[in-house]
Write a protein that holds these residues in place. Structure first.
Motif, PDB file in Angstrom:
ATOM      1  N   ALA A 266      13.394  12.068   1.651  1.00  0.00           N
ATOM      2  CA  ALA A 266      13.964  11.293   0.533  1.00  0.00           C
ATOM      3  C   ALA A 266      13.085  10.073   0.237  1.00  0.00           C
ATOM      4  O   ALA A 266      12.730   9.807  -0.914  1.00  0.00           O
ATOM      5  N   LYS A 267      12.727   9.329   1.328  1.00  0.00           N
ATOM      6  CA  LYS A 267      11.903   8.138   1.127  1.00  0.00           C
ATOM      7  C   LYS A 267      10.541   8.519   0.579  1.00  0.00           C
ATOM      8  O   LYS A 267       9.990   7.839  -0.290  1.00  0.00           O
ATOM      9  N   ALA A 268       9.974   9.604   1.122  1.00  0.00           N
ATOM     10  CA  ALA A 268       8.650  10.038   0.659  1.00  0.00           C
ATOM     11  C   ALA A 268       8.700  10.401  -0.822  1.00  0.00           C
ATOM     12  O   ALA A 268       7.818  10.029  -1.601  1.00  0.00           O
TER      13      ALA A 268
ATOM     14  N   GLU B 204       7.608   9.021  -6.521  1.00  0.00           N
ATOM     15  CA  GLU B 204       7.975   8.705  -7.905  1.00  0.00           C
ATOM     16  C   GLU B 204       7.568   7.280  -8.254  1.00  0.00           C
ATOM     17  O   GLU B 204       7.081   6.995  -9.354  1.00  0.00           O
ATOM     18  N   THR B 205       7.769   6.381  -7.269  1.00  0.00           N
ATOM     19  CA  THR B 205       7.386   4.973  -7.493  1.00  0.00           C
ATOM     20  C   THR B 205       5.879   4.871  -7.732  1.00  0.00           C
ATOM     21  O   THR B 205       5.430   4.134  -8.618  1.00  0.00           O
ATOM     22  N   ASN B 206       5.088   5.592  -6.930  1.00  0.00           N
ATOM     23  CA  ASN B 206       3.627   5.572  -7.083  1.00  0.00           C
ATOM     24  C   ASN B 206       3.211   6.112  -8.446  1.00  0.00           C
ATOM     25  O   ASN B 206       2.255   5.619  -9.063  1.00  0.00           O
ATOM     26  N   GLU B 207       3.912   7.140  -8.904  1.00  0.00           N
ATOM     27  CA  GLU B 207       3.583   7.691 -10.224  1.00  0.00           C
ATOM     28  C   GLU B 207       3.819   6.654 -11.316  1.00  0.00           C
ATOM     29  O   GLU B 207       3.028   6.514 -12.249  1.00  0.00           O
TER      30      GLU B 207
ATOM     31  N   GLN C  14       0.880  -1.179   0.000  1.00  0.00           N
ATOM     32  CA  GLN C  14       0.000   0.000   0.000  1.00  0.00           C
ATOM     33  C   GLN C  14       0.915   1.226   0.000  1.00  0.00           C
ATOM     34  O   GLN C  14       1.168   1.852   1.027  1.00  0.00           O
ATOM     35  N   LEU C  15       1.406   1.549  -1.204  1.00  0.00           N
ATOM     36  CA  LEU C  15       2.518   2.495  -1.322  1.00  0.00           C
ATOM     37  C   LEU C  15       2.094   3.931  -1.015  1.00  0.00           C
ATOM     38  O   LEU C  15       2.898   4.714  -0.507  1.00  0.00           O
TER      39      LEU C  15
ATOM     40  N   GLN D 291       9.872  -2.340 -12.541  1.00  0.00           N
ATOM     41  CA  GLN D 291      10.550  -1.137 -12.012  1.00  0.00           C
ATOM     42  C   GLN D 291      10.080  -0.829 -10.599  1.00  0.00           C
ATOM     43  O   GLN D 291      10.875  -0.441  -9.733  1.00  0.00           O
ATOM     44  N   VAL D 292       8.772  -1.041 -10.351  1.00  0.00           N
ATOM     45  CA  VAL D 292       8.229  -0.780  -9.008  1.00  0.00           C
ATOM     46  C   VAL D 292       8.826  -1.768  -8.021  1.00  0.00           C
ATOM     47  O   VAL D 292       9.273  -1.397  -6.927  1.00  0.00           O
ATOM     48  N   ARG D 293       8.887  -3.057  -8.426  1.00  0.00           N
ATOM     49  CA  ARG D 293       9.448  -4.066  -7.511  1.00  0.00           C
ATOM     50  C   ARG D 293      10.909  -3.786  -7.232  1.00  0.00           C
ATOM     51  O   ARG D 293      11.387  -3.907  -6.100  1.00  0.00           O
TER      52      ARG D 293
END
Length: 1749
Positions: free
Chosen positions: A655-657, A662-665, A640-641, A683-685
């Motif tokens: 940084a993590k946020a 970017e990962t969520n996008e 649940q990103l 890429q997400v994994r």
């Protein structure tokens, strides 16, 4: 069902103006009526009109009157209205939820022909019929319409079934068609159903049949498939006409049909399965009913008529009040409205199967409904309005209901538990159980939704006392059974139904995990337990501890806190959870950790959104931060990103946020482009693996997708060049060398010389590597490299450079190694010492500098002490000969033996301070002898004593203490220690201590406190033998209280208190023990008394057996009788000694007699064979009837004695006749004779003697004569007889005296004769003076007995006229009194008249009083409130008297608020110009102009009456002395105002005169000093608005709003007069005392003014005329010239003037002609009346002919 008329919602008009359609909203809150003028009126549920709006045509070019509204219906959500029109269109208006919301057209559906009827059965679906025969459907969601079915015949009617799932349409050819959206399993056919004989304009679809009617005056009921069930034929009834409309009740049990002047009601009879006709509702002059609408709850029916009227009817079968809190309205057999009388909320209880509701109860703290029908059970929650109907066969009302759970009702019946969920029409489940306690049943119904679980319904209950069953209610199967070794007394599931808590009788609390089937005992002695609502947190109490499990998955982790009372409940709300604890009389709240509760619950449920929402509400604290971290971890695991991103944002991990953002996008983009879960994209994994720093996994994911470049980019971005190069090498990437060069260059650019040095070293370039290491400030690495390579050591400059860098960096040991390697020992030793490398320094010193070794050893020891390595330092100090340091090190290192060894080598002074420290260690090891020796060596004997004391070695301690302490100190020490021992439960040791210091009392107290009574007695006997007995007694009482009876007996007997022992055993029911003790230790009779009490407690045969066994039966019976225990005595004698029974009956009877229970005593005496005693008892109490009854029945010899006694009582009461009868019955006539003689009743004595004792008659007569001679009179007859004798003898004076002595009120006629005789004799034979005395004595006596005429005649015989008149007055013989006064003494005529008036007043005989005193009679009428009679009588008198009482009556009416009746009086009787009446006239005028509802055509006659009265008054004033006075002028102004009002009302009745009416309203503003200003401005503003004068309307209504605000504030100071400058509208007006315009109308005006002011299209200026002045102002501001007002409009006459004969009266010619024309065209009688009045007022009309006919 009966119809009862409630109210008229809309008044009918004079002509045809039919109500075209009506509709009730689904929520019962709104009722809509559409009138013939196409306006929709909206009413609330109470019948108050709240809103209205006009419909619009399909095309404006055809005009607003080009269509009719034929159909109207509310949407299911009650916020929209559909309007079907004959101009081929349906409009849907959004009317909103609140009154006054803006009306907006939200849908329109254009059709090919006229819409004839319309229904809105379901959401988005409107069904309507067309003139061309089609039935169509309009969808408000898609805004499209479609045809359901088509016919060739005009659709005349359309209706739906009760559920709205089916429709019926009636057509002009008689066809009735049925169509279903959903037949609900009925299987009924669709299509043409029946062909009715005429067009079925009245069509209704009830539950059991279809009812149709039309112009043939027949009502036909059809079955479900079209066959005729019943026909009601009214075609031969001349009173009946065609049926026009019909409506079905919402329950489908009743149908109402409308015709002419009549509503017919049909009620379905379920028992007979036919329609029964109720009494029709007939209303004269109602005319044809054109529309019917039934309120959705069935309580009201509205009927619209041809004349535009709307009538509302109440439709209830019956009403009842339940417990004075609820009103139950039965609107049909199967429908009940339950209304809460306090809150006004209503719930509609309805049987969906149409069964009759038999009984309604409201249970469970008056929240839950329970009702029965023949086959179903109805349940409901009043708070949530959730209702259920389940199949239920009656069981005689034996069901028990439990409402502890808010979601489900538990019903117990015949060992079966049934669960019904509120809002569901099926039973949830049913199980067999005998345990009806709600604490032994737990139901959980979807109480906390968990991820992945749609429905969760579970039940836990007891199968038997030790077995729990858990059932899944959705699947209906058992999911767990728990067999327990002990009885279960409480159980409850958690809200998710995964855990079960239960407690057994031993107060052990168990937790059962349903999924794993594991049971865990989590608490002992549990007195309270509860789940925290909304969570899986558990709270329980164990003695004085509050136990909280925040994580129930780990039951061993419990949070405990101490409390000082009992937990009574949990309260959760306002963001906190509190445990309520009673501590004494107060209640204390202990707050739980809400964060752990809420957050933990959300995490357990996997509801991370809820967890996030909760954390959002908390401030950031360390605890909150920890929760955010936990949630971030779990959210990442669950992918649940977005939640994880929010967590890192909250934690400030930017940084993590950002990385997750970017990962969520990426994930969202993939999901949009390809669908599915974007988190599965490689890429997400890979990015998630990077986030977890698992770069190898990320690399693997990239390489799996052959994304080598992305893997290398990842490593380069992370500056992990080694891994990047490794990937490039593995994959043979062409840019490998470039990467390596780039890596080295990057290291140099980023000043990572160490890493660059390692790179050079790995490539074999040593000098370059050393240079880089030194540059990086790493000389140690350079030194290591030099030491490994001999060729580099030879470079002296290089080595010097390195050693300098090492010393500078304080790396002394590495520098020493380098110096030693190049053979420089001095520098090496210095470096070793500086670097604390003492081992290398000592080894080097032993070789190169032996003298330095001792100093180095001490320095080494000091260094080790600094490093806390004390153990290692000891030997170095010994080597350096530093003893004190060695001892300190040994003690610090706990090397005790080594310390003693060193101490023994030292002198006493040095060693003494260290011995106690060592001694403490040995004392702690309980090596007391060694410790004592060391304490003594250190001169610390007191510490040794303390050591022995703490260890309980009292002998050794005492031996040492006596050597060195005072006795009192020893005593304090021992008592203190003893108390400590007592606390630890070492009572024997404590006793030894107390006794040692001679304090045995403290030991006794200790043993008593801890209930060690044997030890206590032992010590008391030893130390206080005199108190031993009292101690035993005290202990006996305590032990008895504790229930230790055997021990209590021992102590009681030791105290020689055997009675206390017996009572103790008796009170505990141990009779054998009591008897044993009494026999062994009591006196001779003690055991007998105990045996009696024992037997009494047993009763019956058991008592007899016991007493026989003990040989005490007869004694026990006597004892029972002596103690009034007669029932027990009877029982014993009946069972064993029957010969004793009479004796007991006798003793019982005597007891009852003493207690005054005579009837019961009588029965007992008779049972005892002693009736004589019963007779004597009744005689003694003078109850003769009872005595005689008993004597006659049981003892005849006593009868005579009873009669004599009874006669004696009668004589005492002077009842001689009764006494005579009793004595004769007793055959004692002699006694009767004696009693009469003693009483002086000689005639009775003679009679008795003559009848019963004739032999004594002669002697008795002689005795009587002697007595008569002595007394001189023989009673009344004797006196009369004596008087006659005197009269015969001529002794008239004595005869008169004798007659006058007769005074017996019992014979008034005799008395009257005697007195009259005395008066007659005195008048005839005695002197006048004497006769006067006699008459004056006799007269009042005669009046006293009501013989007024006789008394008056006597008075008249002696000419006592006044006395005779008074006698007649007292006898109310007024005519005789008047005649006597008139004939004998006229002076007394006024005297008689005055008394007669007072008599009539007192008697209220006003009608008679009129003839005597009119004014008094009128005043009496006023007092009695008989105003009509008063005025009727006054009318016959003069004008002045009449108007006095007219004024009084008018004043009375005005006080009562009846100004209209007061006005009517003056209309009838005229208005005289009396100044005292002026206030009445003014008050009538003020009340009239202030009253509501007078601004209408209907008010004309009231205004005309006021005008005529004021005209009459002014005419009278002209002729009076008040002519031309200020009062006269004021009344003339009032007359003018009344004329304007009357003319305005007349104009309002004629359409073409509406501008005249408006001008009159405007003209009235110049008189606001006499009118309520707010009402005047409101009427002027609304009138101007109605005729389109918006400027004037805006100004006047704005002024009206200012005035309403001023009324609220109580002052006119804030008013702005700028708009009315240069006008004759007054500024200074009285402030109205109240608002004259209702709030709703004020709000409507406020909205309009606000709307207009926002538009800014109007100029806020009053219109001006040719004078440049305000057009309605009589005075021109510029010239000051005053114009005459027009009689028709009140406006100034500037030209075309028509003058009348009376000066100052004129009219504008245009207005006058317009008025005349309106009269000619409309023939309005009220306008003719206005003209007639103007003619009277102005001395005739101008020379234009006009007829009033």
């Amino acid at each position: 069902m009966q119809l009862k008329h409630l109210r008229t919602l809309l008044s009918p008009q004079d002509g045809a103006a039919k109500v075209t359609c009506m509709a009730w909203s689904q929520n019962n809150a709104k009722f809509a009526v559409c009138t013939v003028d196409r306006v929709v009126l909206l009413y609330d549920e109470h019948g108050e009109r709240r809103d209205k709006f006009s419909t619009k045509p399909a095309d404006m070019k055809y005009g607003r009157k080009s269509y009719m509204v034929k159909g109207m219906a509310f949407s299911p959500d009650s916020t929209k209205i559909a309007i079907g029109q004959t101009d081929n269109i349906i409009y849907v208006y959004k009317i909103g939820e609140d009154w006054g919301d803006k009306k907006v057209i939200c849908n329109k559906f254009i059709q090919t022909s006229a819409v004839t009827c319309l229904q809105w059965p379901a959401e988005y679906i409107i069904v309507f019929g067309l003139a061309e025969g089609k039935v169509r459907l309009a969808n408000t969601k898609t805004n499209k319409s479609s045809t359901i079915y088509g016919t060739d015949s005009y659709v005349v009617s359309l209706t739906t079934n009760c559920s709205g799932k089916g429709i019926l349409s009636g057509h002009a050819d008689g066809t009735i068609v049925r169509y279903f959206f959903d037949d609900e399993g009925s299987g009924e056919s669709q299509g043409k159903l029946v062909n009715h004989p005429c067009p079925p304009y009245a069509l209704a679809w009830a539950t059991h049949s279809i009812v149709a009617a039309g112009c043939d005056r027949r009502i036909v009921a059809y079955g479900k498939e079209g066959h005729v069930l019943q026909t009601f034929d009214y075609s031969r009834d001349p009173q009946e006409r065609e049926f026009t409309t019909a409506a079905t009740s919402p329950g489908g049990q009743s149908v109402v049909l409308g015709s002419y002047d009549r509503l017919r009601v049909l009620n379905w009879s379920p028992r007979r399965s036919i329609w029964e006709e109720a009494k029709p509702k007939e209303i004269a002059n109602l005319y044809t009913v054109t529309a019917l609408a039934w309120k959705r709850d069935g309580s009201r029916l509205c009927a619209g008529t041809l004349c535009g009227g709307v009538e509302q009817f109440d439709c209830c079968l019956r009403r009842s009040i339940y417990k004075n809190k609820f009103e139950l309205t039965y609107v049909g057999p199967s429908q009940v409205i339950v209304k809460n009388l306090s809150s006004g909320t209503r719930v509609i209880l309805k049987s969906h199967y149409g069964y009759e509701v038999e009984e309604v109860k409201i249970l469970g703290k008056e929240r839950y409904l329970v009702a029965h029908t023949s086959d179903t059970l109805l349940l409901g929650d009043l708070n949530t309005n959730r209702l259920s109907e389940v199949a239920w066969q009656g069981s005689g009302g034996n069901e028990k209901y439990f409402f502890e759970n808010e979601n489900v009702c538990m019903i117990f019946n015949a060992g079966e538990l049934t669960l019904v969920e509120y809002g569901s029409n099926d039973t949830l489940g049913s199980v067999r159980t005998e345990f009806m306690n709600p604490h032994l049943i737990s139901v959980r119904i979807n109480e906390r939704r968990q991820r992945g679980m749609e429905e969760n319904k579970k039940l836990a209950y007891l199968v038997d006392i030790k077995t729990i069953a858990i059932v899944d209610l959705i699947g209906g199967y058992n999911i767990g059974t728990i067999s327990h070794e002990s009885r279960v007394d409480w159980l409850e599931l958690n809200e998710t139904g995964h855990k079960l808590l239960f407690r057994d009788r031993k107060l052990r609390l168990h937790l059962y995990d349903i999924e794993s089937c594991s049971k865990t005992m989590i608490l002992n002695f549990c007195s309270y337990v509860q789940w925290v609502p909304g969570s899986d947190v558990l709270v329980a109490q164990n003695r004085n501890s509050l136990c909280v499990w925040y994580n129930i998955e780990a039951p061993e982790r419990v949070t405990m806190s101490s409390i000082r009372g009992d937990v009574i409940g949990l309260e959760r709300g306002g963001g906190k959870t509190e445990v309520m604890v009673t501590e004494g009389v107060t209640t204390v709240a202990y707050t739980l950790d809400e964060g752990l509760i809420e957050f933990g619950t959300a995490i357990d449920d996997g509801n991370y959104t809820r967890a996030t929402a909760f954390l959002e509400t908390l401030e950031m604290t360390p605890e909150t931060e920890a929760m955010w971290k936990t949630l971030s971890k779990l959210a990442l695991e669950a992918r649940q990103l977005h939640i994880a991103e929010r967590c890192f944002s909250a934690l400030g991990h930017v940084a993590k946020a950002r990385f997750l953002h970017e990962t969520n996008e990426i994930a969202d983009q993939v999901s949009r482009e390809y669908g599915g879960e974007g988190t599965d994209f490689y890429q997400v994994r890979a990015r998630l693996a990077m986030l977890e720093k698992n770069y190898k996994l990320a690399e693997m994911i990239f390489l799996e997708q052959n994304a080598v470049e992305e893997a290398m980019d990842m490593y380069q971005e992370l500056h992990r060049w080694d891994e990047c190069i490794a990937v490039a090498e593995a994959k043979g990437h062409p840019a490998l060398e470039k990467l390596r060069r780039g890596y080295y260059q990057w290291l140099m650019d980023t000043q990572q010389e160490e890493r660059a040095g390692e790179l050079q070293e790995s490539q074999g370039d040593g000098l370059a590597a050393i240079s880089l290491y030194l540059k990086a400030g790493l000389p140690a690495r350079a030194a290591r490299l030099v030491l490994t390579r001999e060729e580099l050591l030879a470079n002296t400059e290089l080595v010097e450079h390195i050693t300098t860098a090492l010393i500078k960096g304080e790396l002394y040991e590495r520098a020493g190694d380098l110096f030693e390697k190049i053979r420089n020992p001095q520098r090496a030793l210095e470096c070793y010492c500086k670097g604390n490398a003492f081992m290398k320094a000592v080894e080097l010193a032993r070789l190169a500098f032996p003298v330095e070794v001792v100093r180095l050893e001490e320095a080494w020891g000091d260094h080790l002490v600094q490093q806390k390595q004390l153990d290692a330092a000891i030997n170095h100090y010994i080597e350096a000969r530093c003893s004190i340091k060695a001892i300190e090190a040994a003690l610090g290192a706990r090397q005790w033996k080594k310390a003693i060894y060193i101490l023994d080598l030292q002198d006493r002074n040095t060693a003494s301070k260290y011995y106690p420290r060592v001694a403490q260690h040995y004392a702690s090891l309980q090596e007391y002898e060694i410790a004592e020796e060391l304490y003594i060596k250190g001169d610390r004997t007191k510490d040794a004593i303390d050591m022995y004391t703490q260890a309980g070695r009292w002998e050794q301690a005492h031996k040492l203490a006596m050597k060195c302490m005072r006795p009192e100190d020893v005593s304090v020490l021992y008592i203190t220690q003893a108390q400590e021992m007592e606390k630890q439960g070492k009572y024997r040791e404590a006793e030894r201590l107390y006794v040692t210091v001679e304090e045995p009392d403290l030991a006794i107290t200790m043993f008593k406190k801890h209930k060690l009574y044997d030890d206590m007695i032992r010590l008391v006997g030893k130390h206080h033998p005199d108190l031993l007995s009292d101690t035993h007694l005290h202990l006996g009482k305590e032990l008895e209280t504790e229930g230790r009876l055997q021990e209590a007996e021992y102590h009681y007997l030791k105290a020689q208190e055997w009675k206390a022992t017996v009572n103790m055993y008796r009170s505990n029911g141990l009779w054998e023990e009591a008897y044993r003790v009494a026999k062994a230790h009591g006196g001779a009779n003690a055991h007998k008394h105990v045996a009696y009490l024992w037997a009494k407690s047993l009763g019956g045969e058991a008592a007899v057996r016991l007493l026989n066994k003990l040989g005490l039966l007869e004694a026990a019976i006597d004892h029972a009788a002596d103690n009034c225990s007669f029932e027990f005595a009877f029982e014993l004698s009946r069972l064993a000694l029957k010969h004793k029974t009479p004796e007991i009956h006798l003793r019982y009877a005597m007891y009852l007699e003493d207690e005054f229970f005579f009837e019961e005593a009588e029965a007992e005496f008779i049972r005892a064979g002693k009736p004589k005693e019963a007779v004597l008892m009744f005689v003694h109490n003078q109850d003769w009837e009872a005595a005689q009854r008993v004597a006659e029945a049981h003892d005849p010899d006593s009868v005579a004695e009873v009669l004599v006694g009874q006669a004696r009582g009668a004589l005492e009461e002077k009842d001689f006749q009764k006494a005579e009868g009793l004595l004769l019955r007793a055959q004692r006539p002699g006694l009767a004779l004696n009693y009469y003689k003693e009483a002086g009743l000689w005639s009775d004595a003679l009679r008795i003697c003559k009848d019963y004792v004739p032999g004594q008659l002669e002697a008795l007569q002689e005795e009587y004569e002697r007595e008569a001679t002595k007394k001189g009179a023989r009673g009344m007859e004797g006196l009369v007889e004596q008087a006659r004798q005197w009269e015969q003898a001529g002794e008239y004076s004595r005869a008169v005296d004798c007659y006058l002595k007769v005074r017996d009120s019992g014979s008034s006629s005799l008395v009257e004769k005697c007195w009259m005789k005395a008066a007659e004799l005195s008048i005839k034979f005695l002197p006048p003076q004497r006769s006067l005395e006699v008459v004056r004595a006799v007269g009042p006596q005669l009046i006293g007995i009501g013989k007024h005429s006789a008394a008056a005649e006597l008075y008249l015989n002696l000419d006592l006229v006044k006395e005779a008149i008074d006698a007649f007055i007292e006898g109310e013989e007024w005519n005789k009194a008047k005649r006597v006064a008139k004939e004998l003494d006229p002076r007394y005529e006024d005297y008689v008249d005055q008394h007669y008036k007072e008599f009539l007043k007192n008697q209220g005989k006003v009608d008679s009083l009129v003839g005597v005193d009119v004014v008094a009679a009128l005043d009496l009428y006023v007092e009695q409130g008989q105003w009509d009679k008063c005025l009727e009588t006054a009318t016959k008198q003069n004008y002045k008297i009449l108007h006095k009482y007219v004024a009084l009556y008018a004043t009375h009416l005005i006080r009562e608020g009846g100004y209209a009746q007061a006005l009517a009086l003056y209309v009838q009787h005229g208005a005289p110009a009396n100044p005292q009446n002026f206030n009445i006239y003014k008050r009538i005028f003020t009340d009239m102009v202030s009253s509501p509802g007078t601004n209408s055509a209907e008010a004309y006659h009231t205004w005309a009456d006021l005008r005529d009265v004021l005209f009459n008054l002014c005419e009278n004033l002209v002729k009076s002395s008040e002519a031309n006075s200020p009062a006269h002028e004021e009344f003339e102004t009032m007359l003018l105002i009344a004329h304007y009002y009357a003319t305005r009302s007349a104009a309002q009745s004629v359409k073409q005169l509406e501008t005249v009416a408006a001008r009159l309203s405007v003209s009235l503003l110049r008189h606001t000093q006499l009118l309520p200003a707010d009402k005047a401005f409101y009427e002027a503003g609304t009138a101007a608005k109605a005729v389109g004068w918006e400027n004037m309307a805006f100004i006047f209504l704005n002024r009206f709003l200012d005035l309403t605000d001023a009324i609220e504030e109580g002052t006119l100071d804030a008013l702005d007069h700028s708009d009315f400058q240069d006008t004759d509208i007054p500024f200074e007006v009285p402030l109205p005392a109240k608002q004259h315009v209702p709030e709703a109308q004020r709000e409507e005006v406020r909205d309009w003014v606000l709307t207009v002011s926002m538009d800014q299209r109007l100029e806020q200026v009053l219109p001006r005329d040719e004078r440049g002045a305000y057009e309605a102002s009589l005075v021109a501001a510029s010239t000051g010239v005053r114009a005459l007002p027009c009689l028709i409009t009140g406006y100034p006459i500037l030209r075309n003037k028509i003058e009348f004969k009376r000066p100052g009266k004129a009219a504008n010619k245009d207005n006058w002609n317009k008025f005349l024309m309106a009269i000619k065209t409309s023939h309005s009688p009220v306008c003719q009346d206005v003209l007639k009045f103007i003619s009277q007022w102005c001395g005739g009309l101008p020379s234009t002919s006009f007829s009033f006919q």
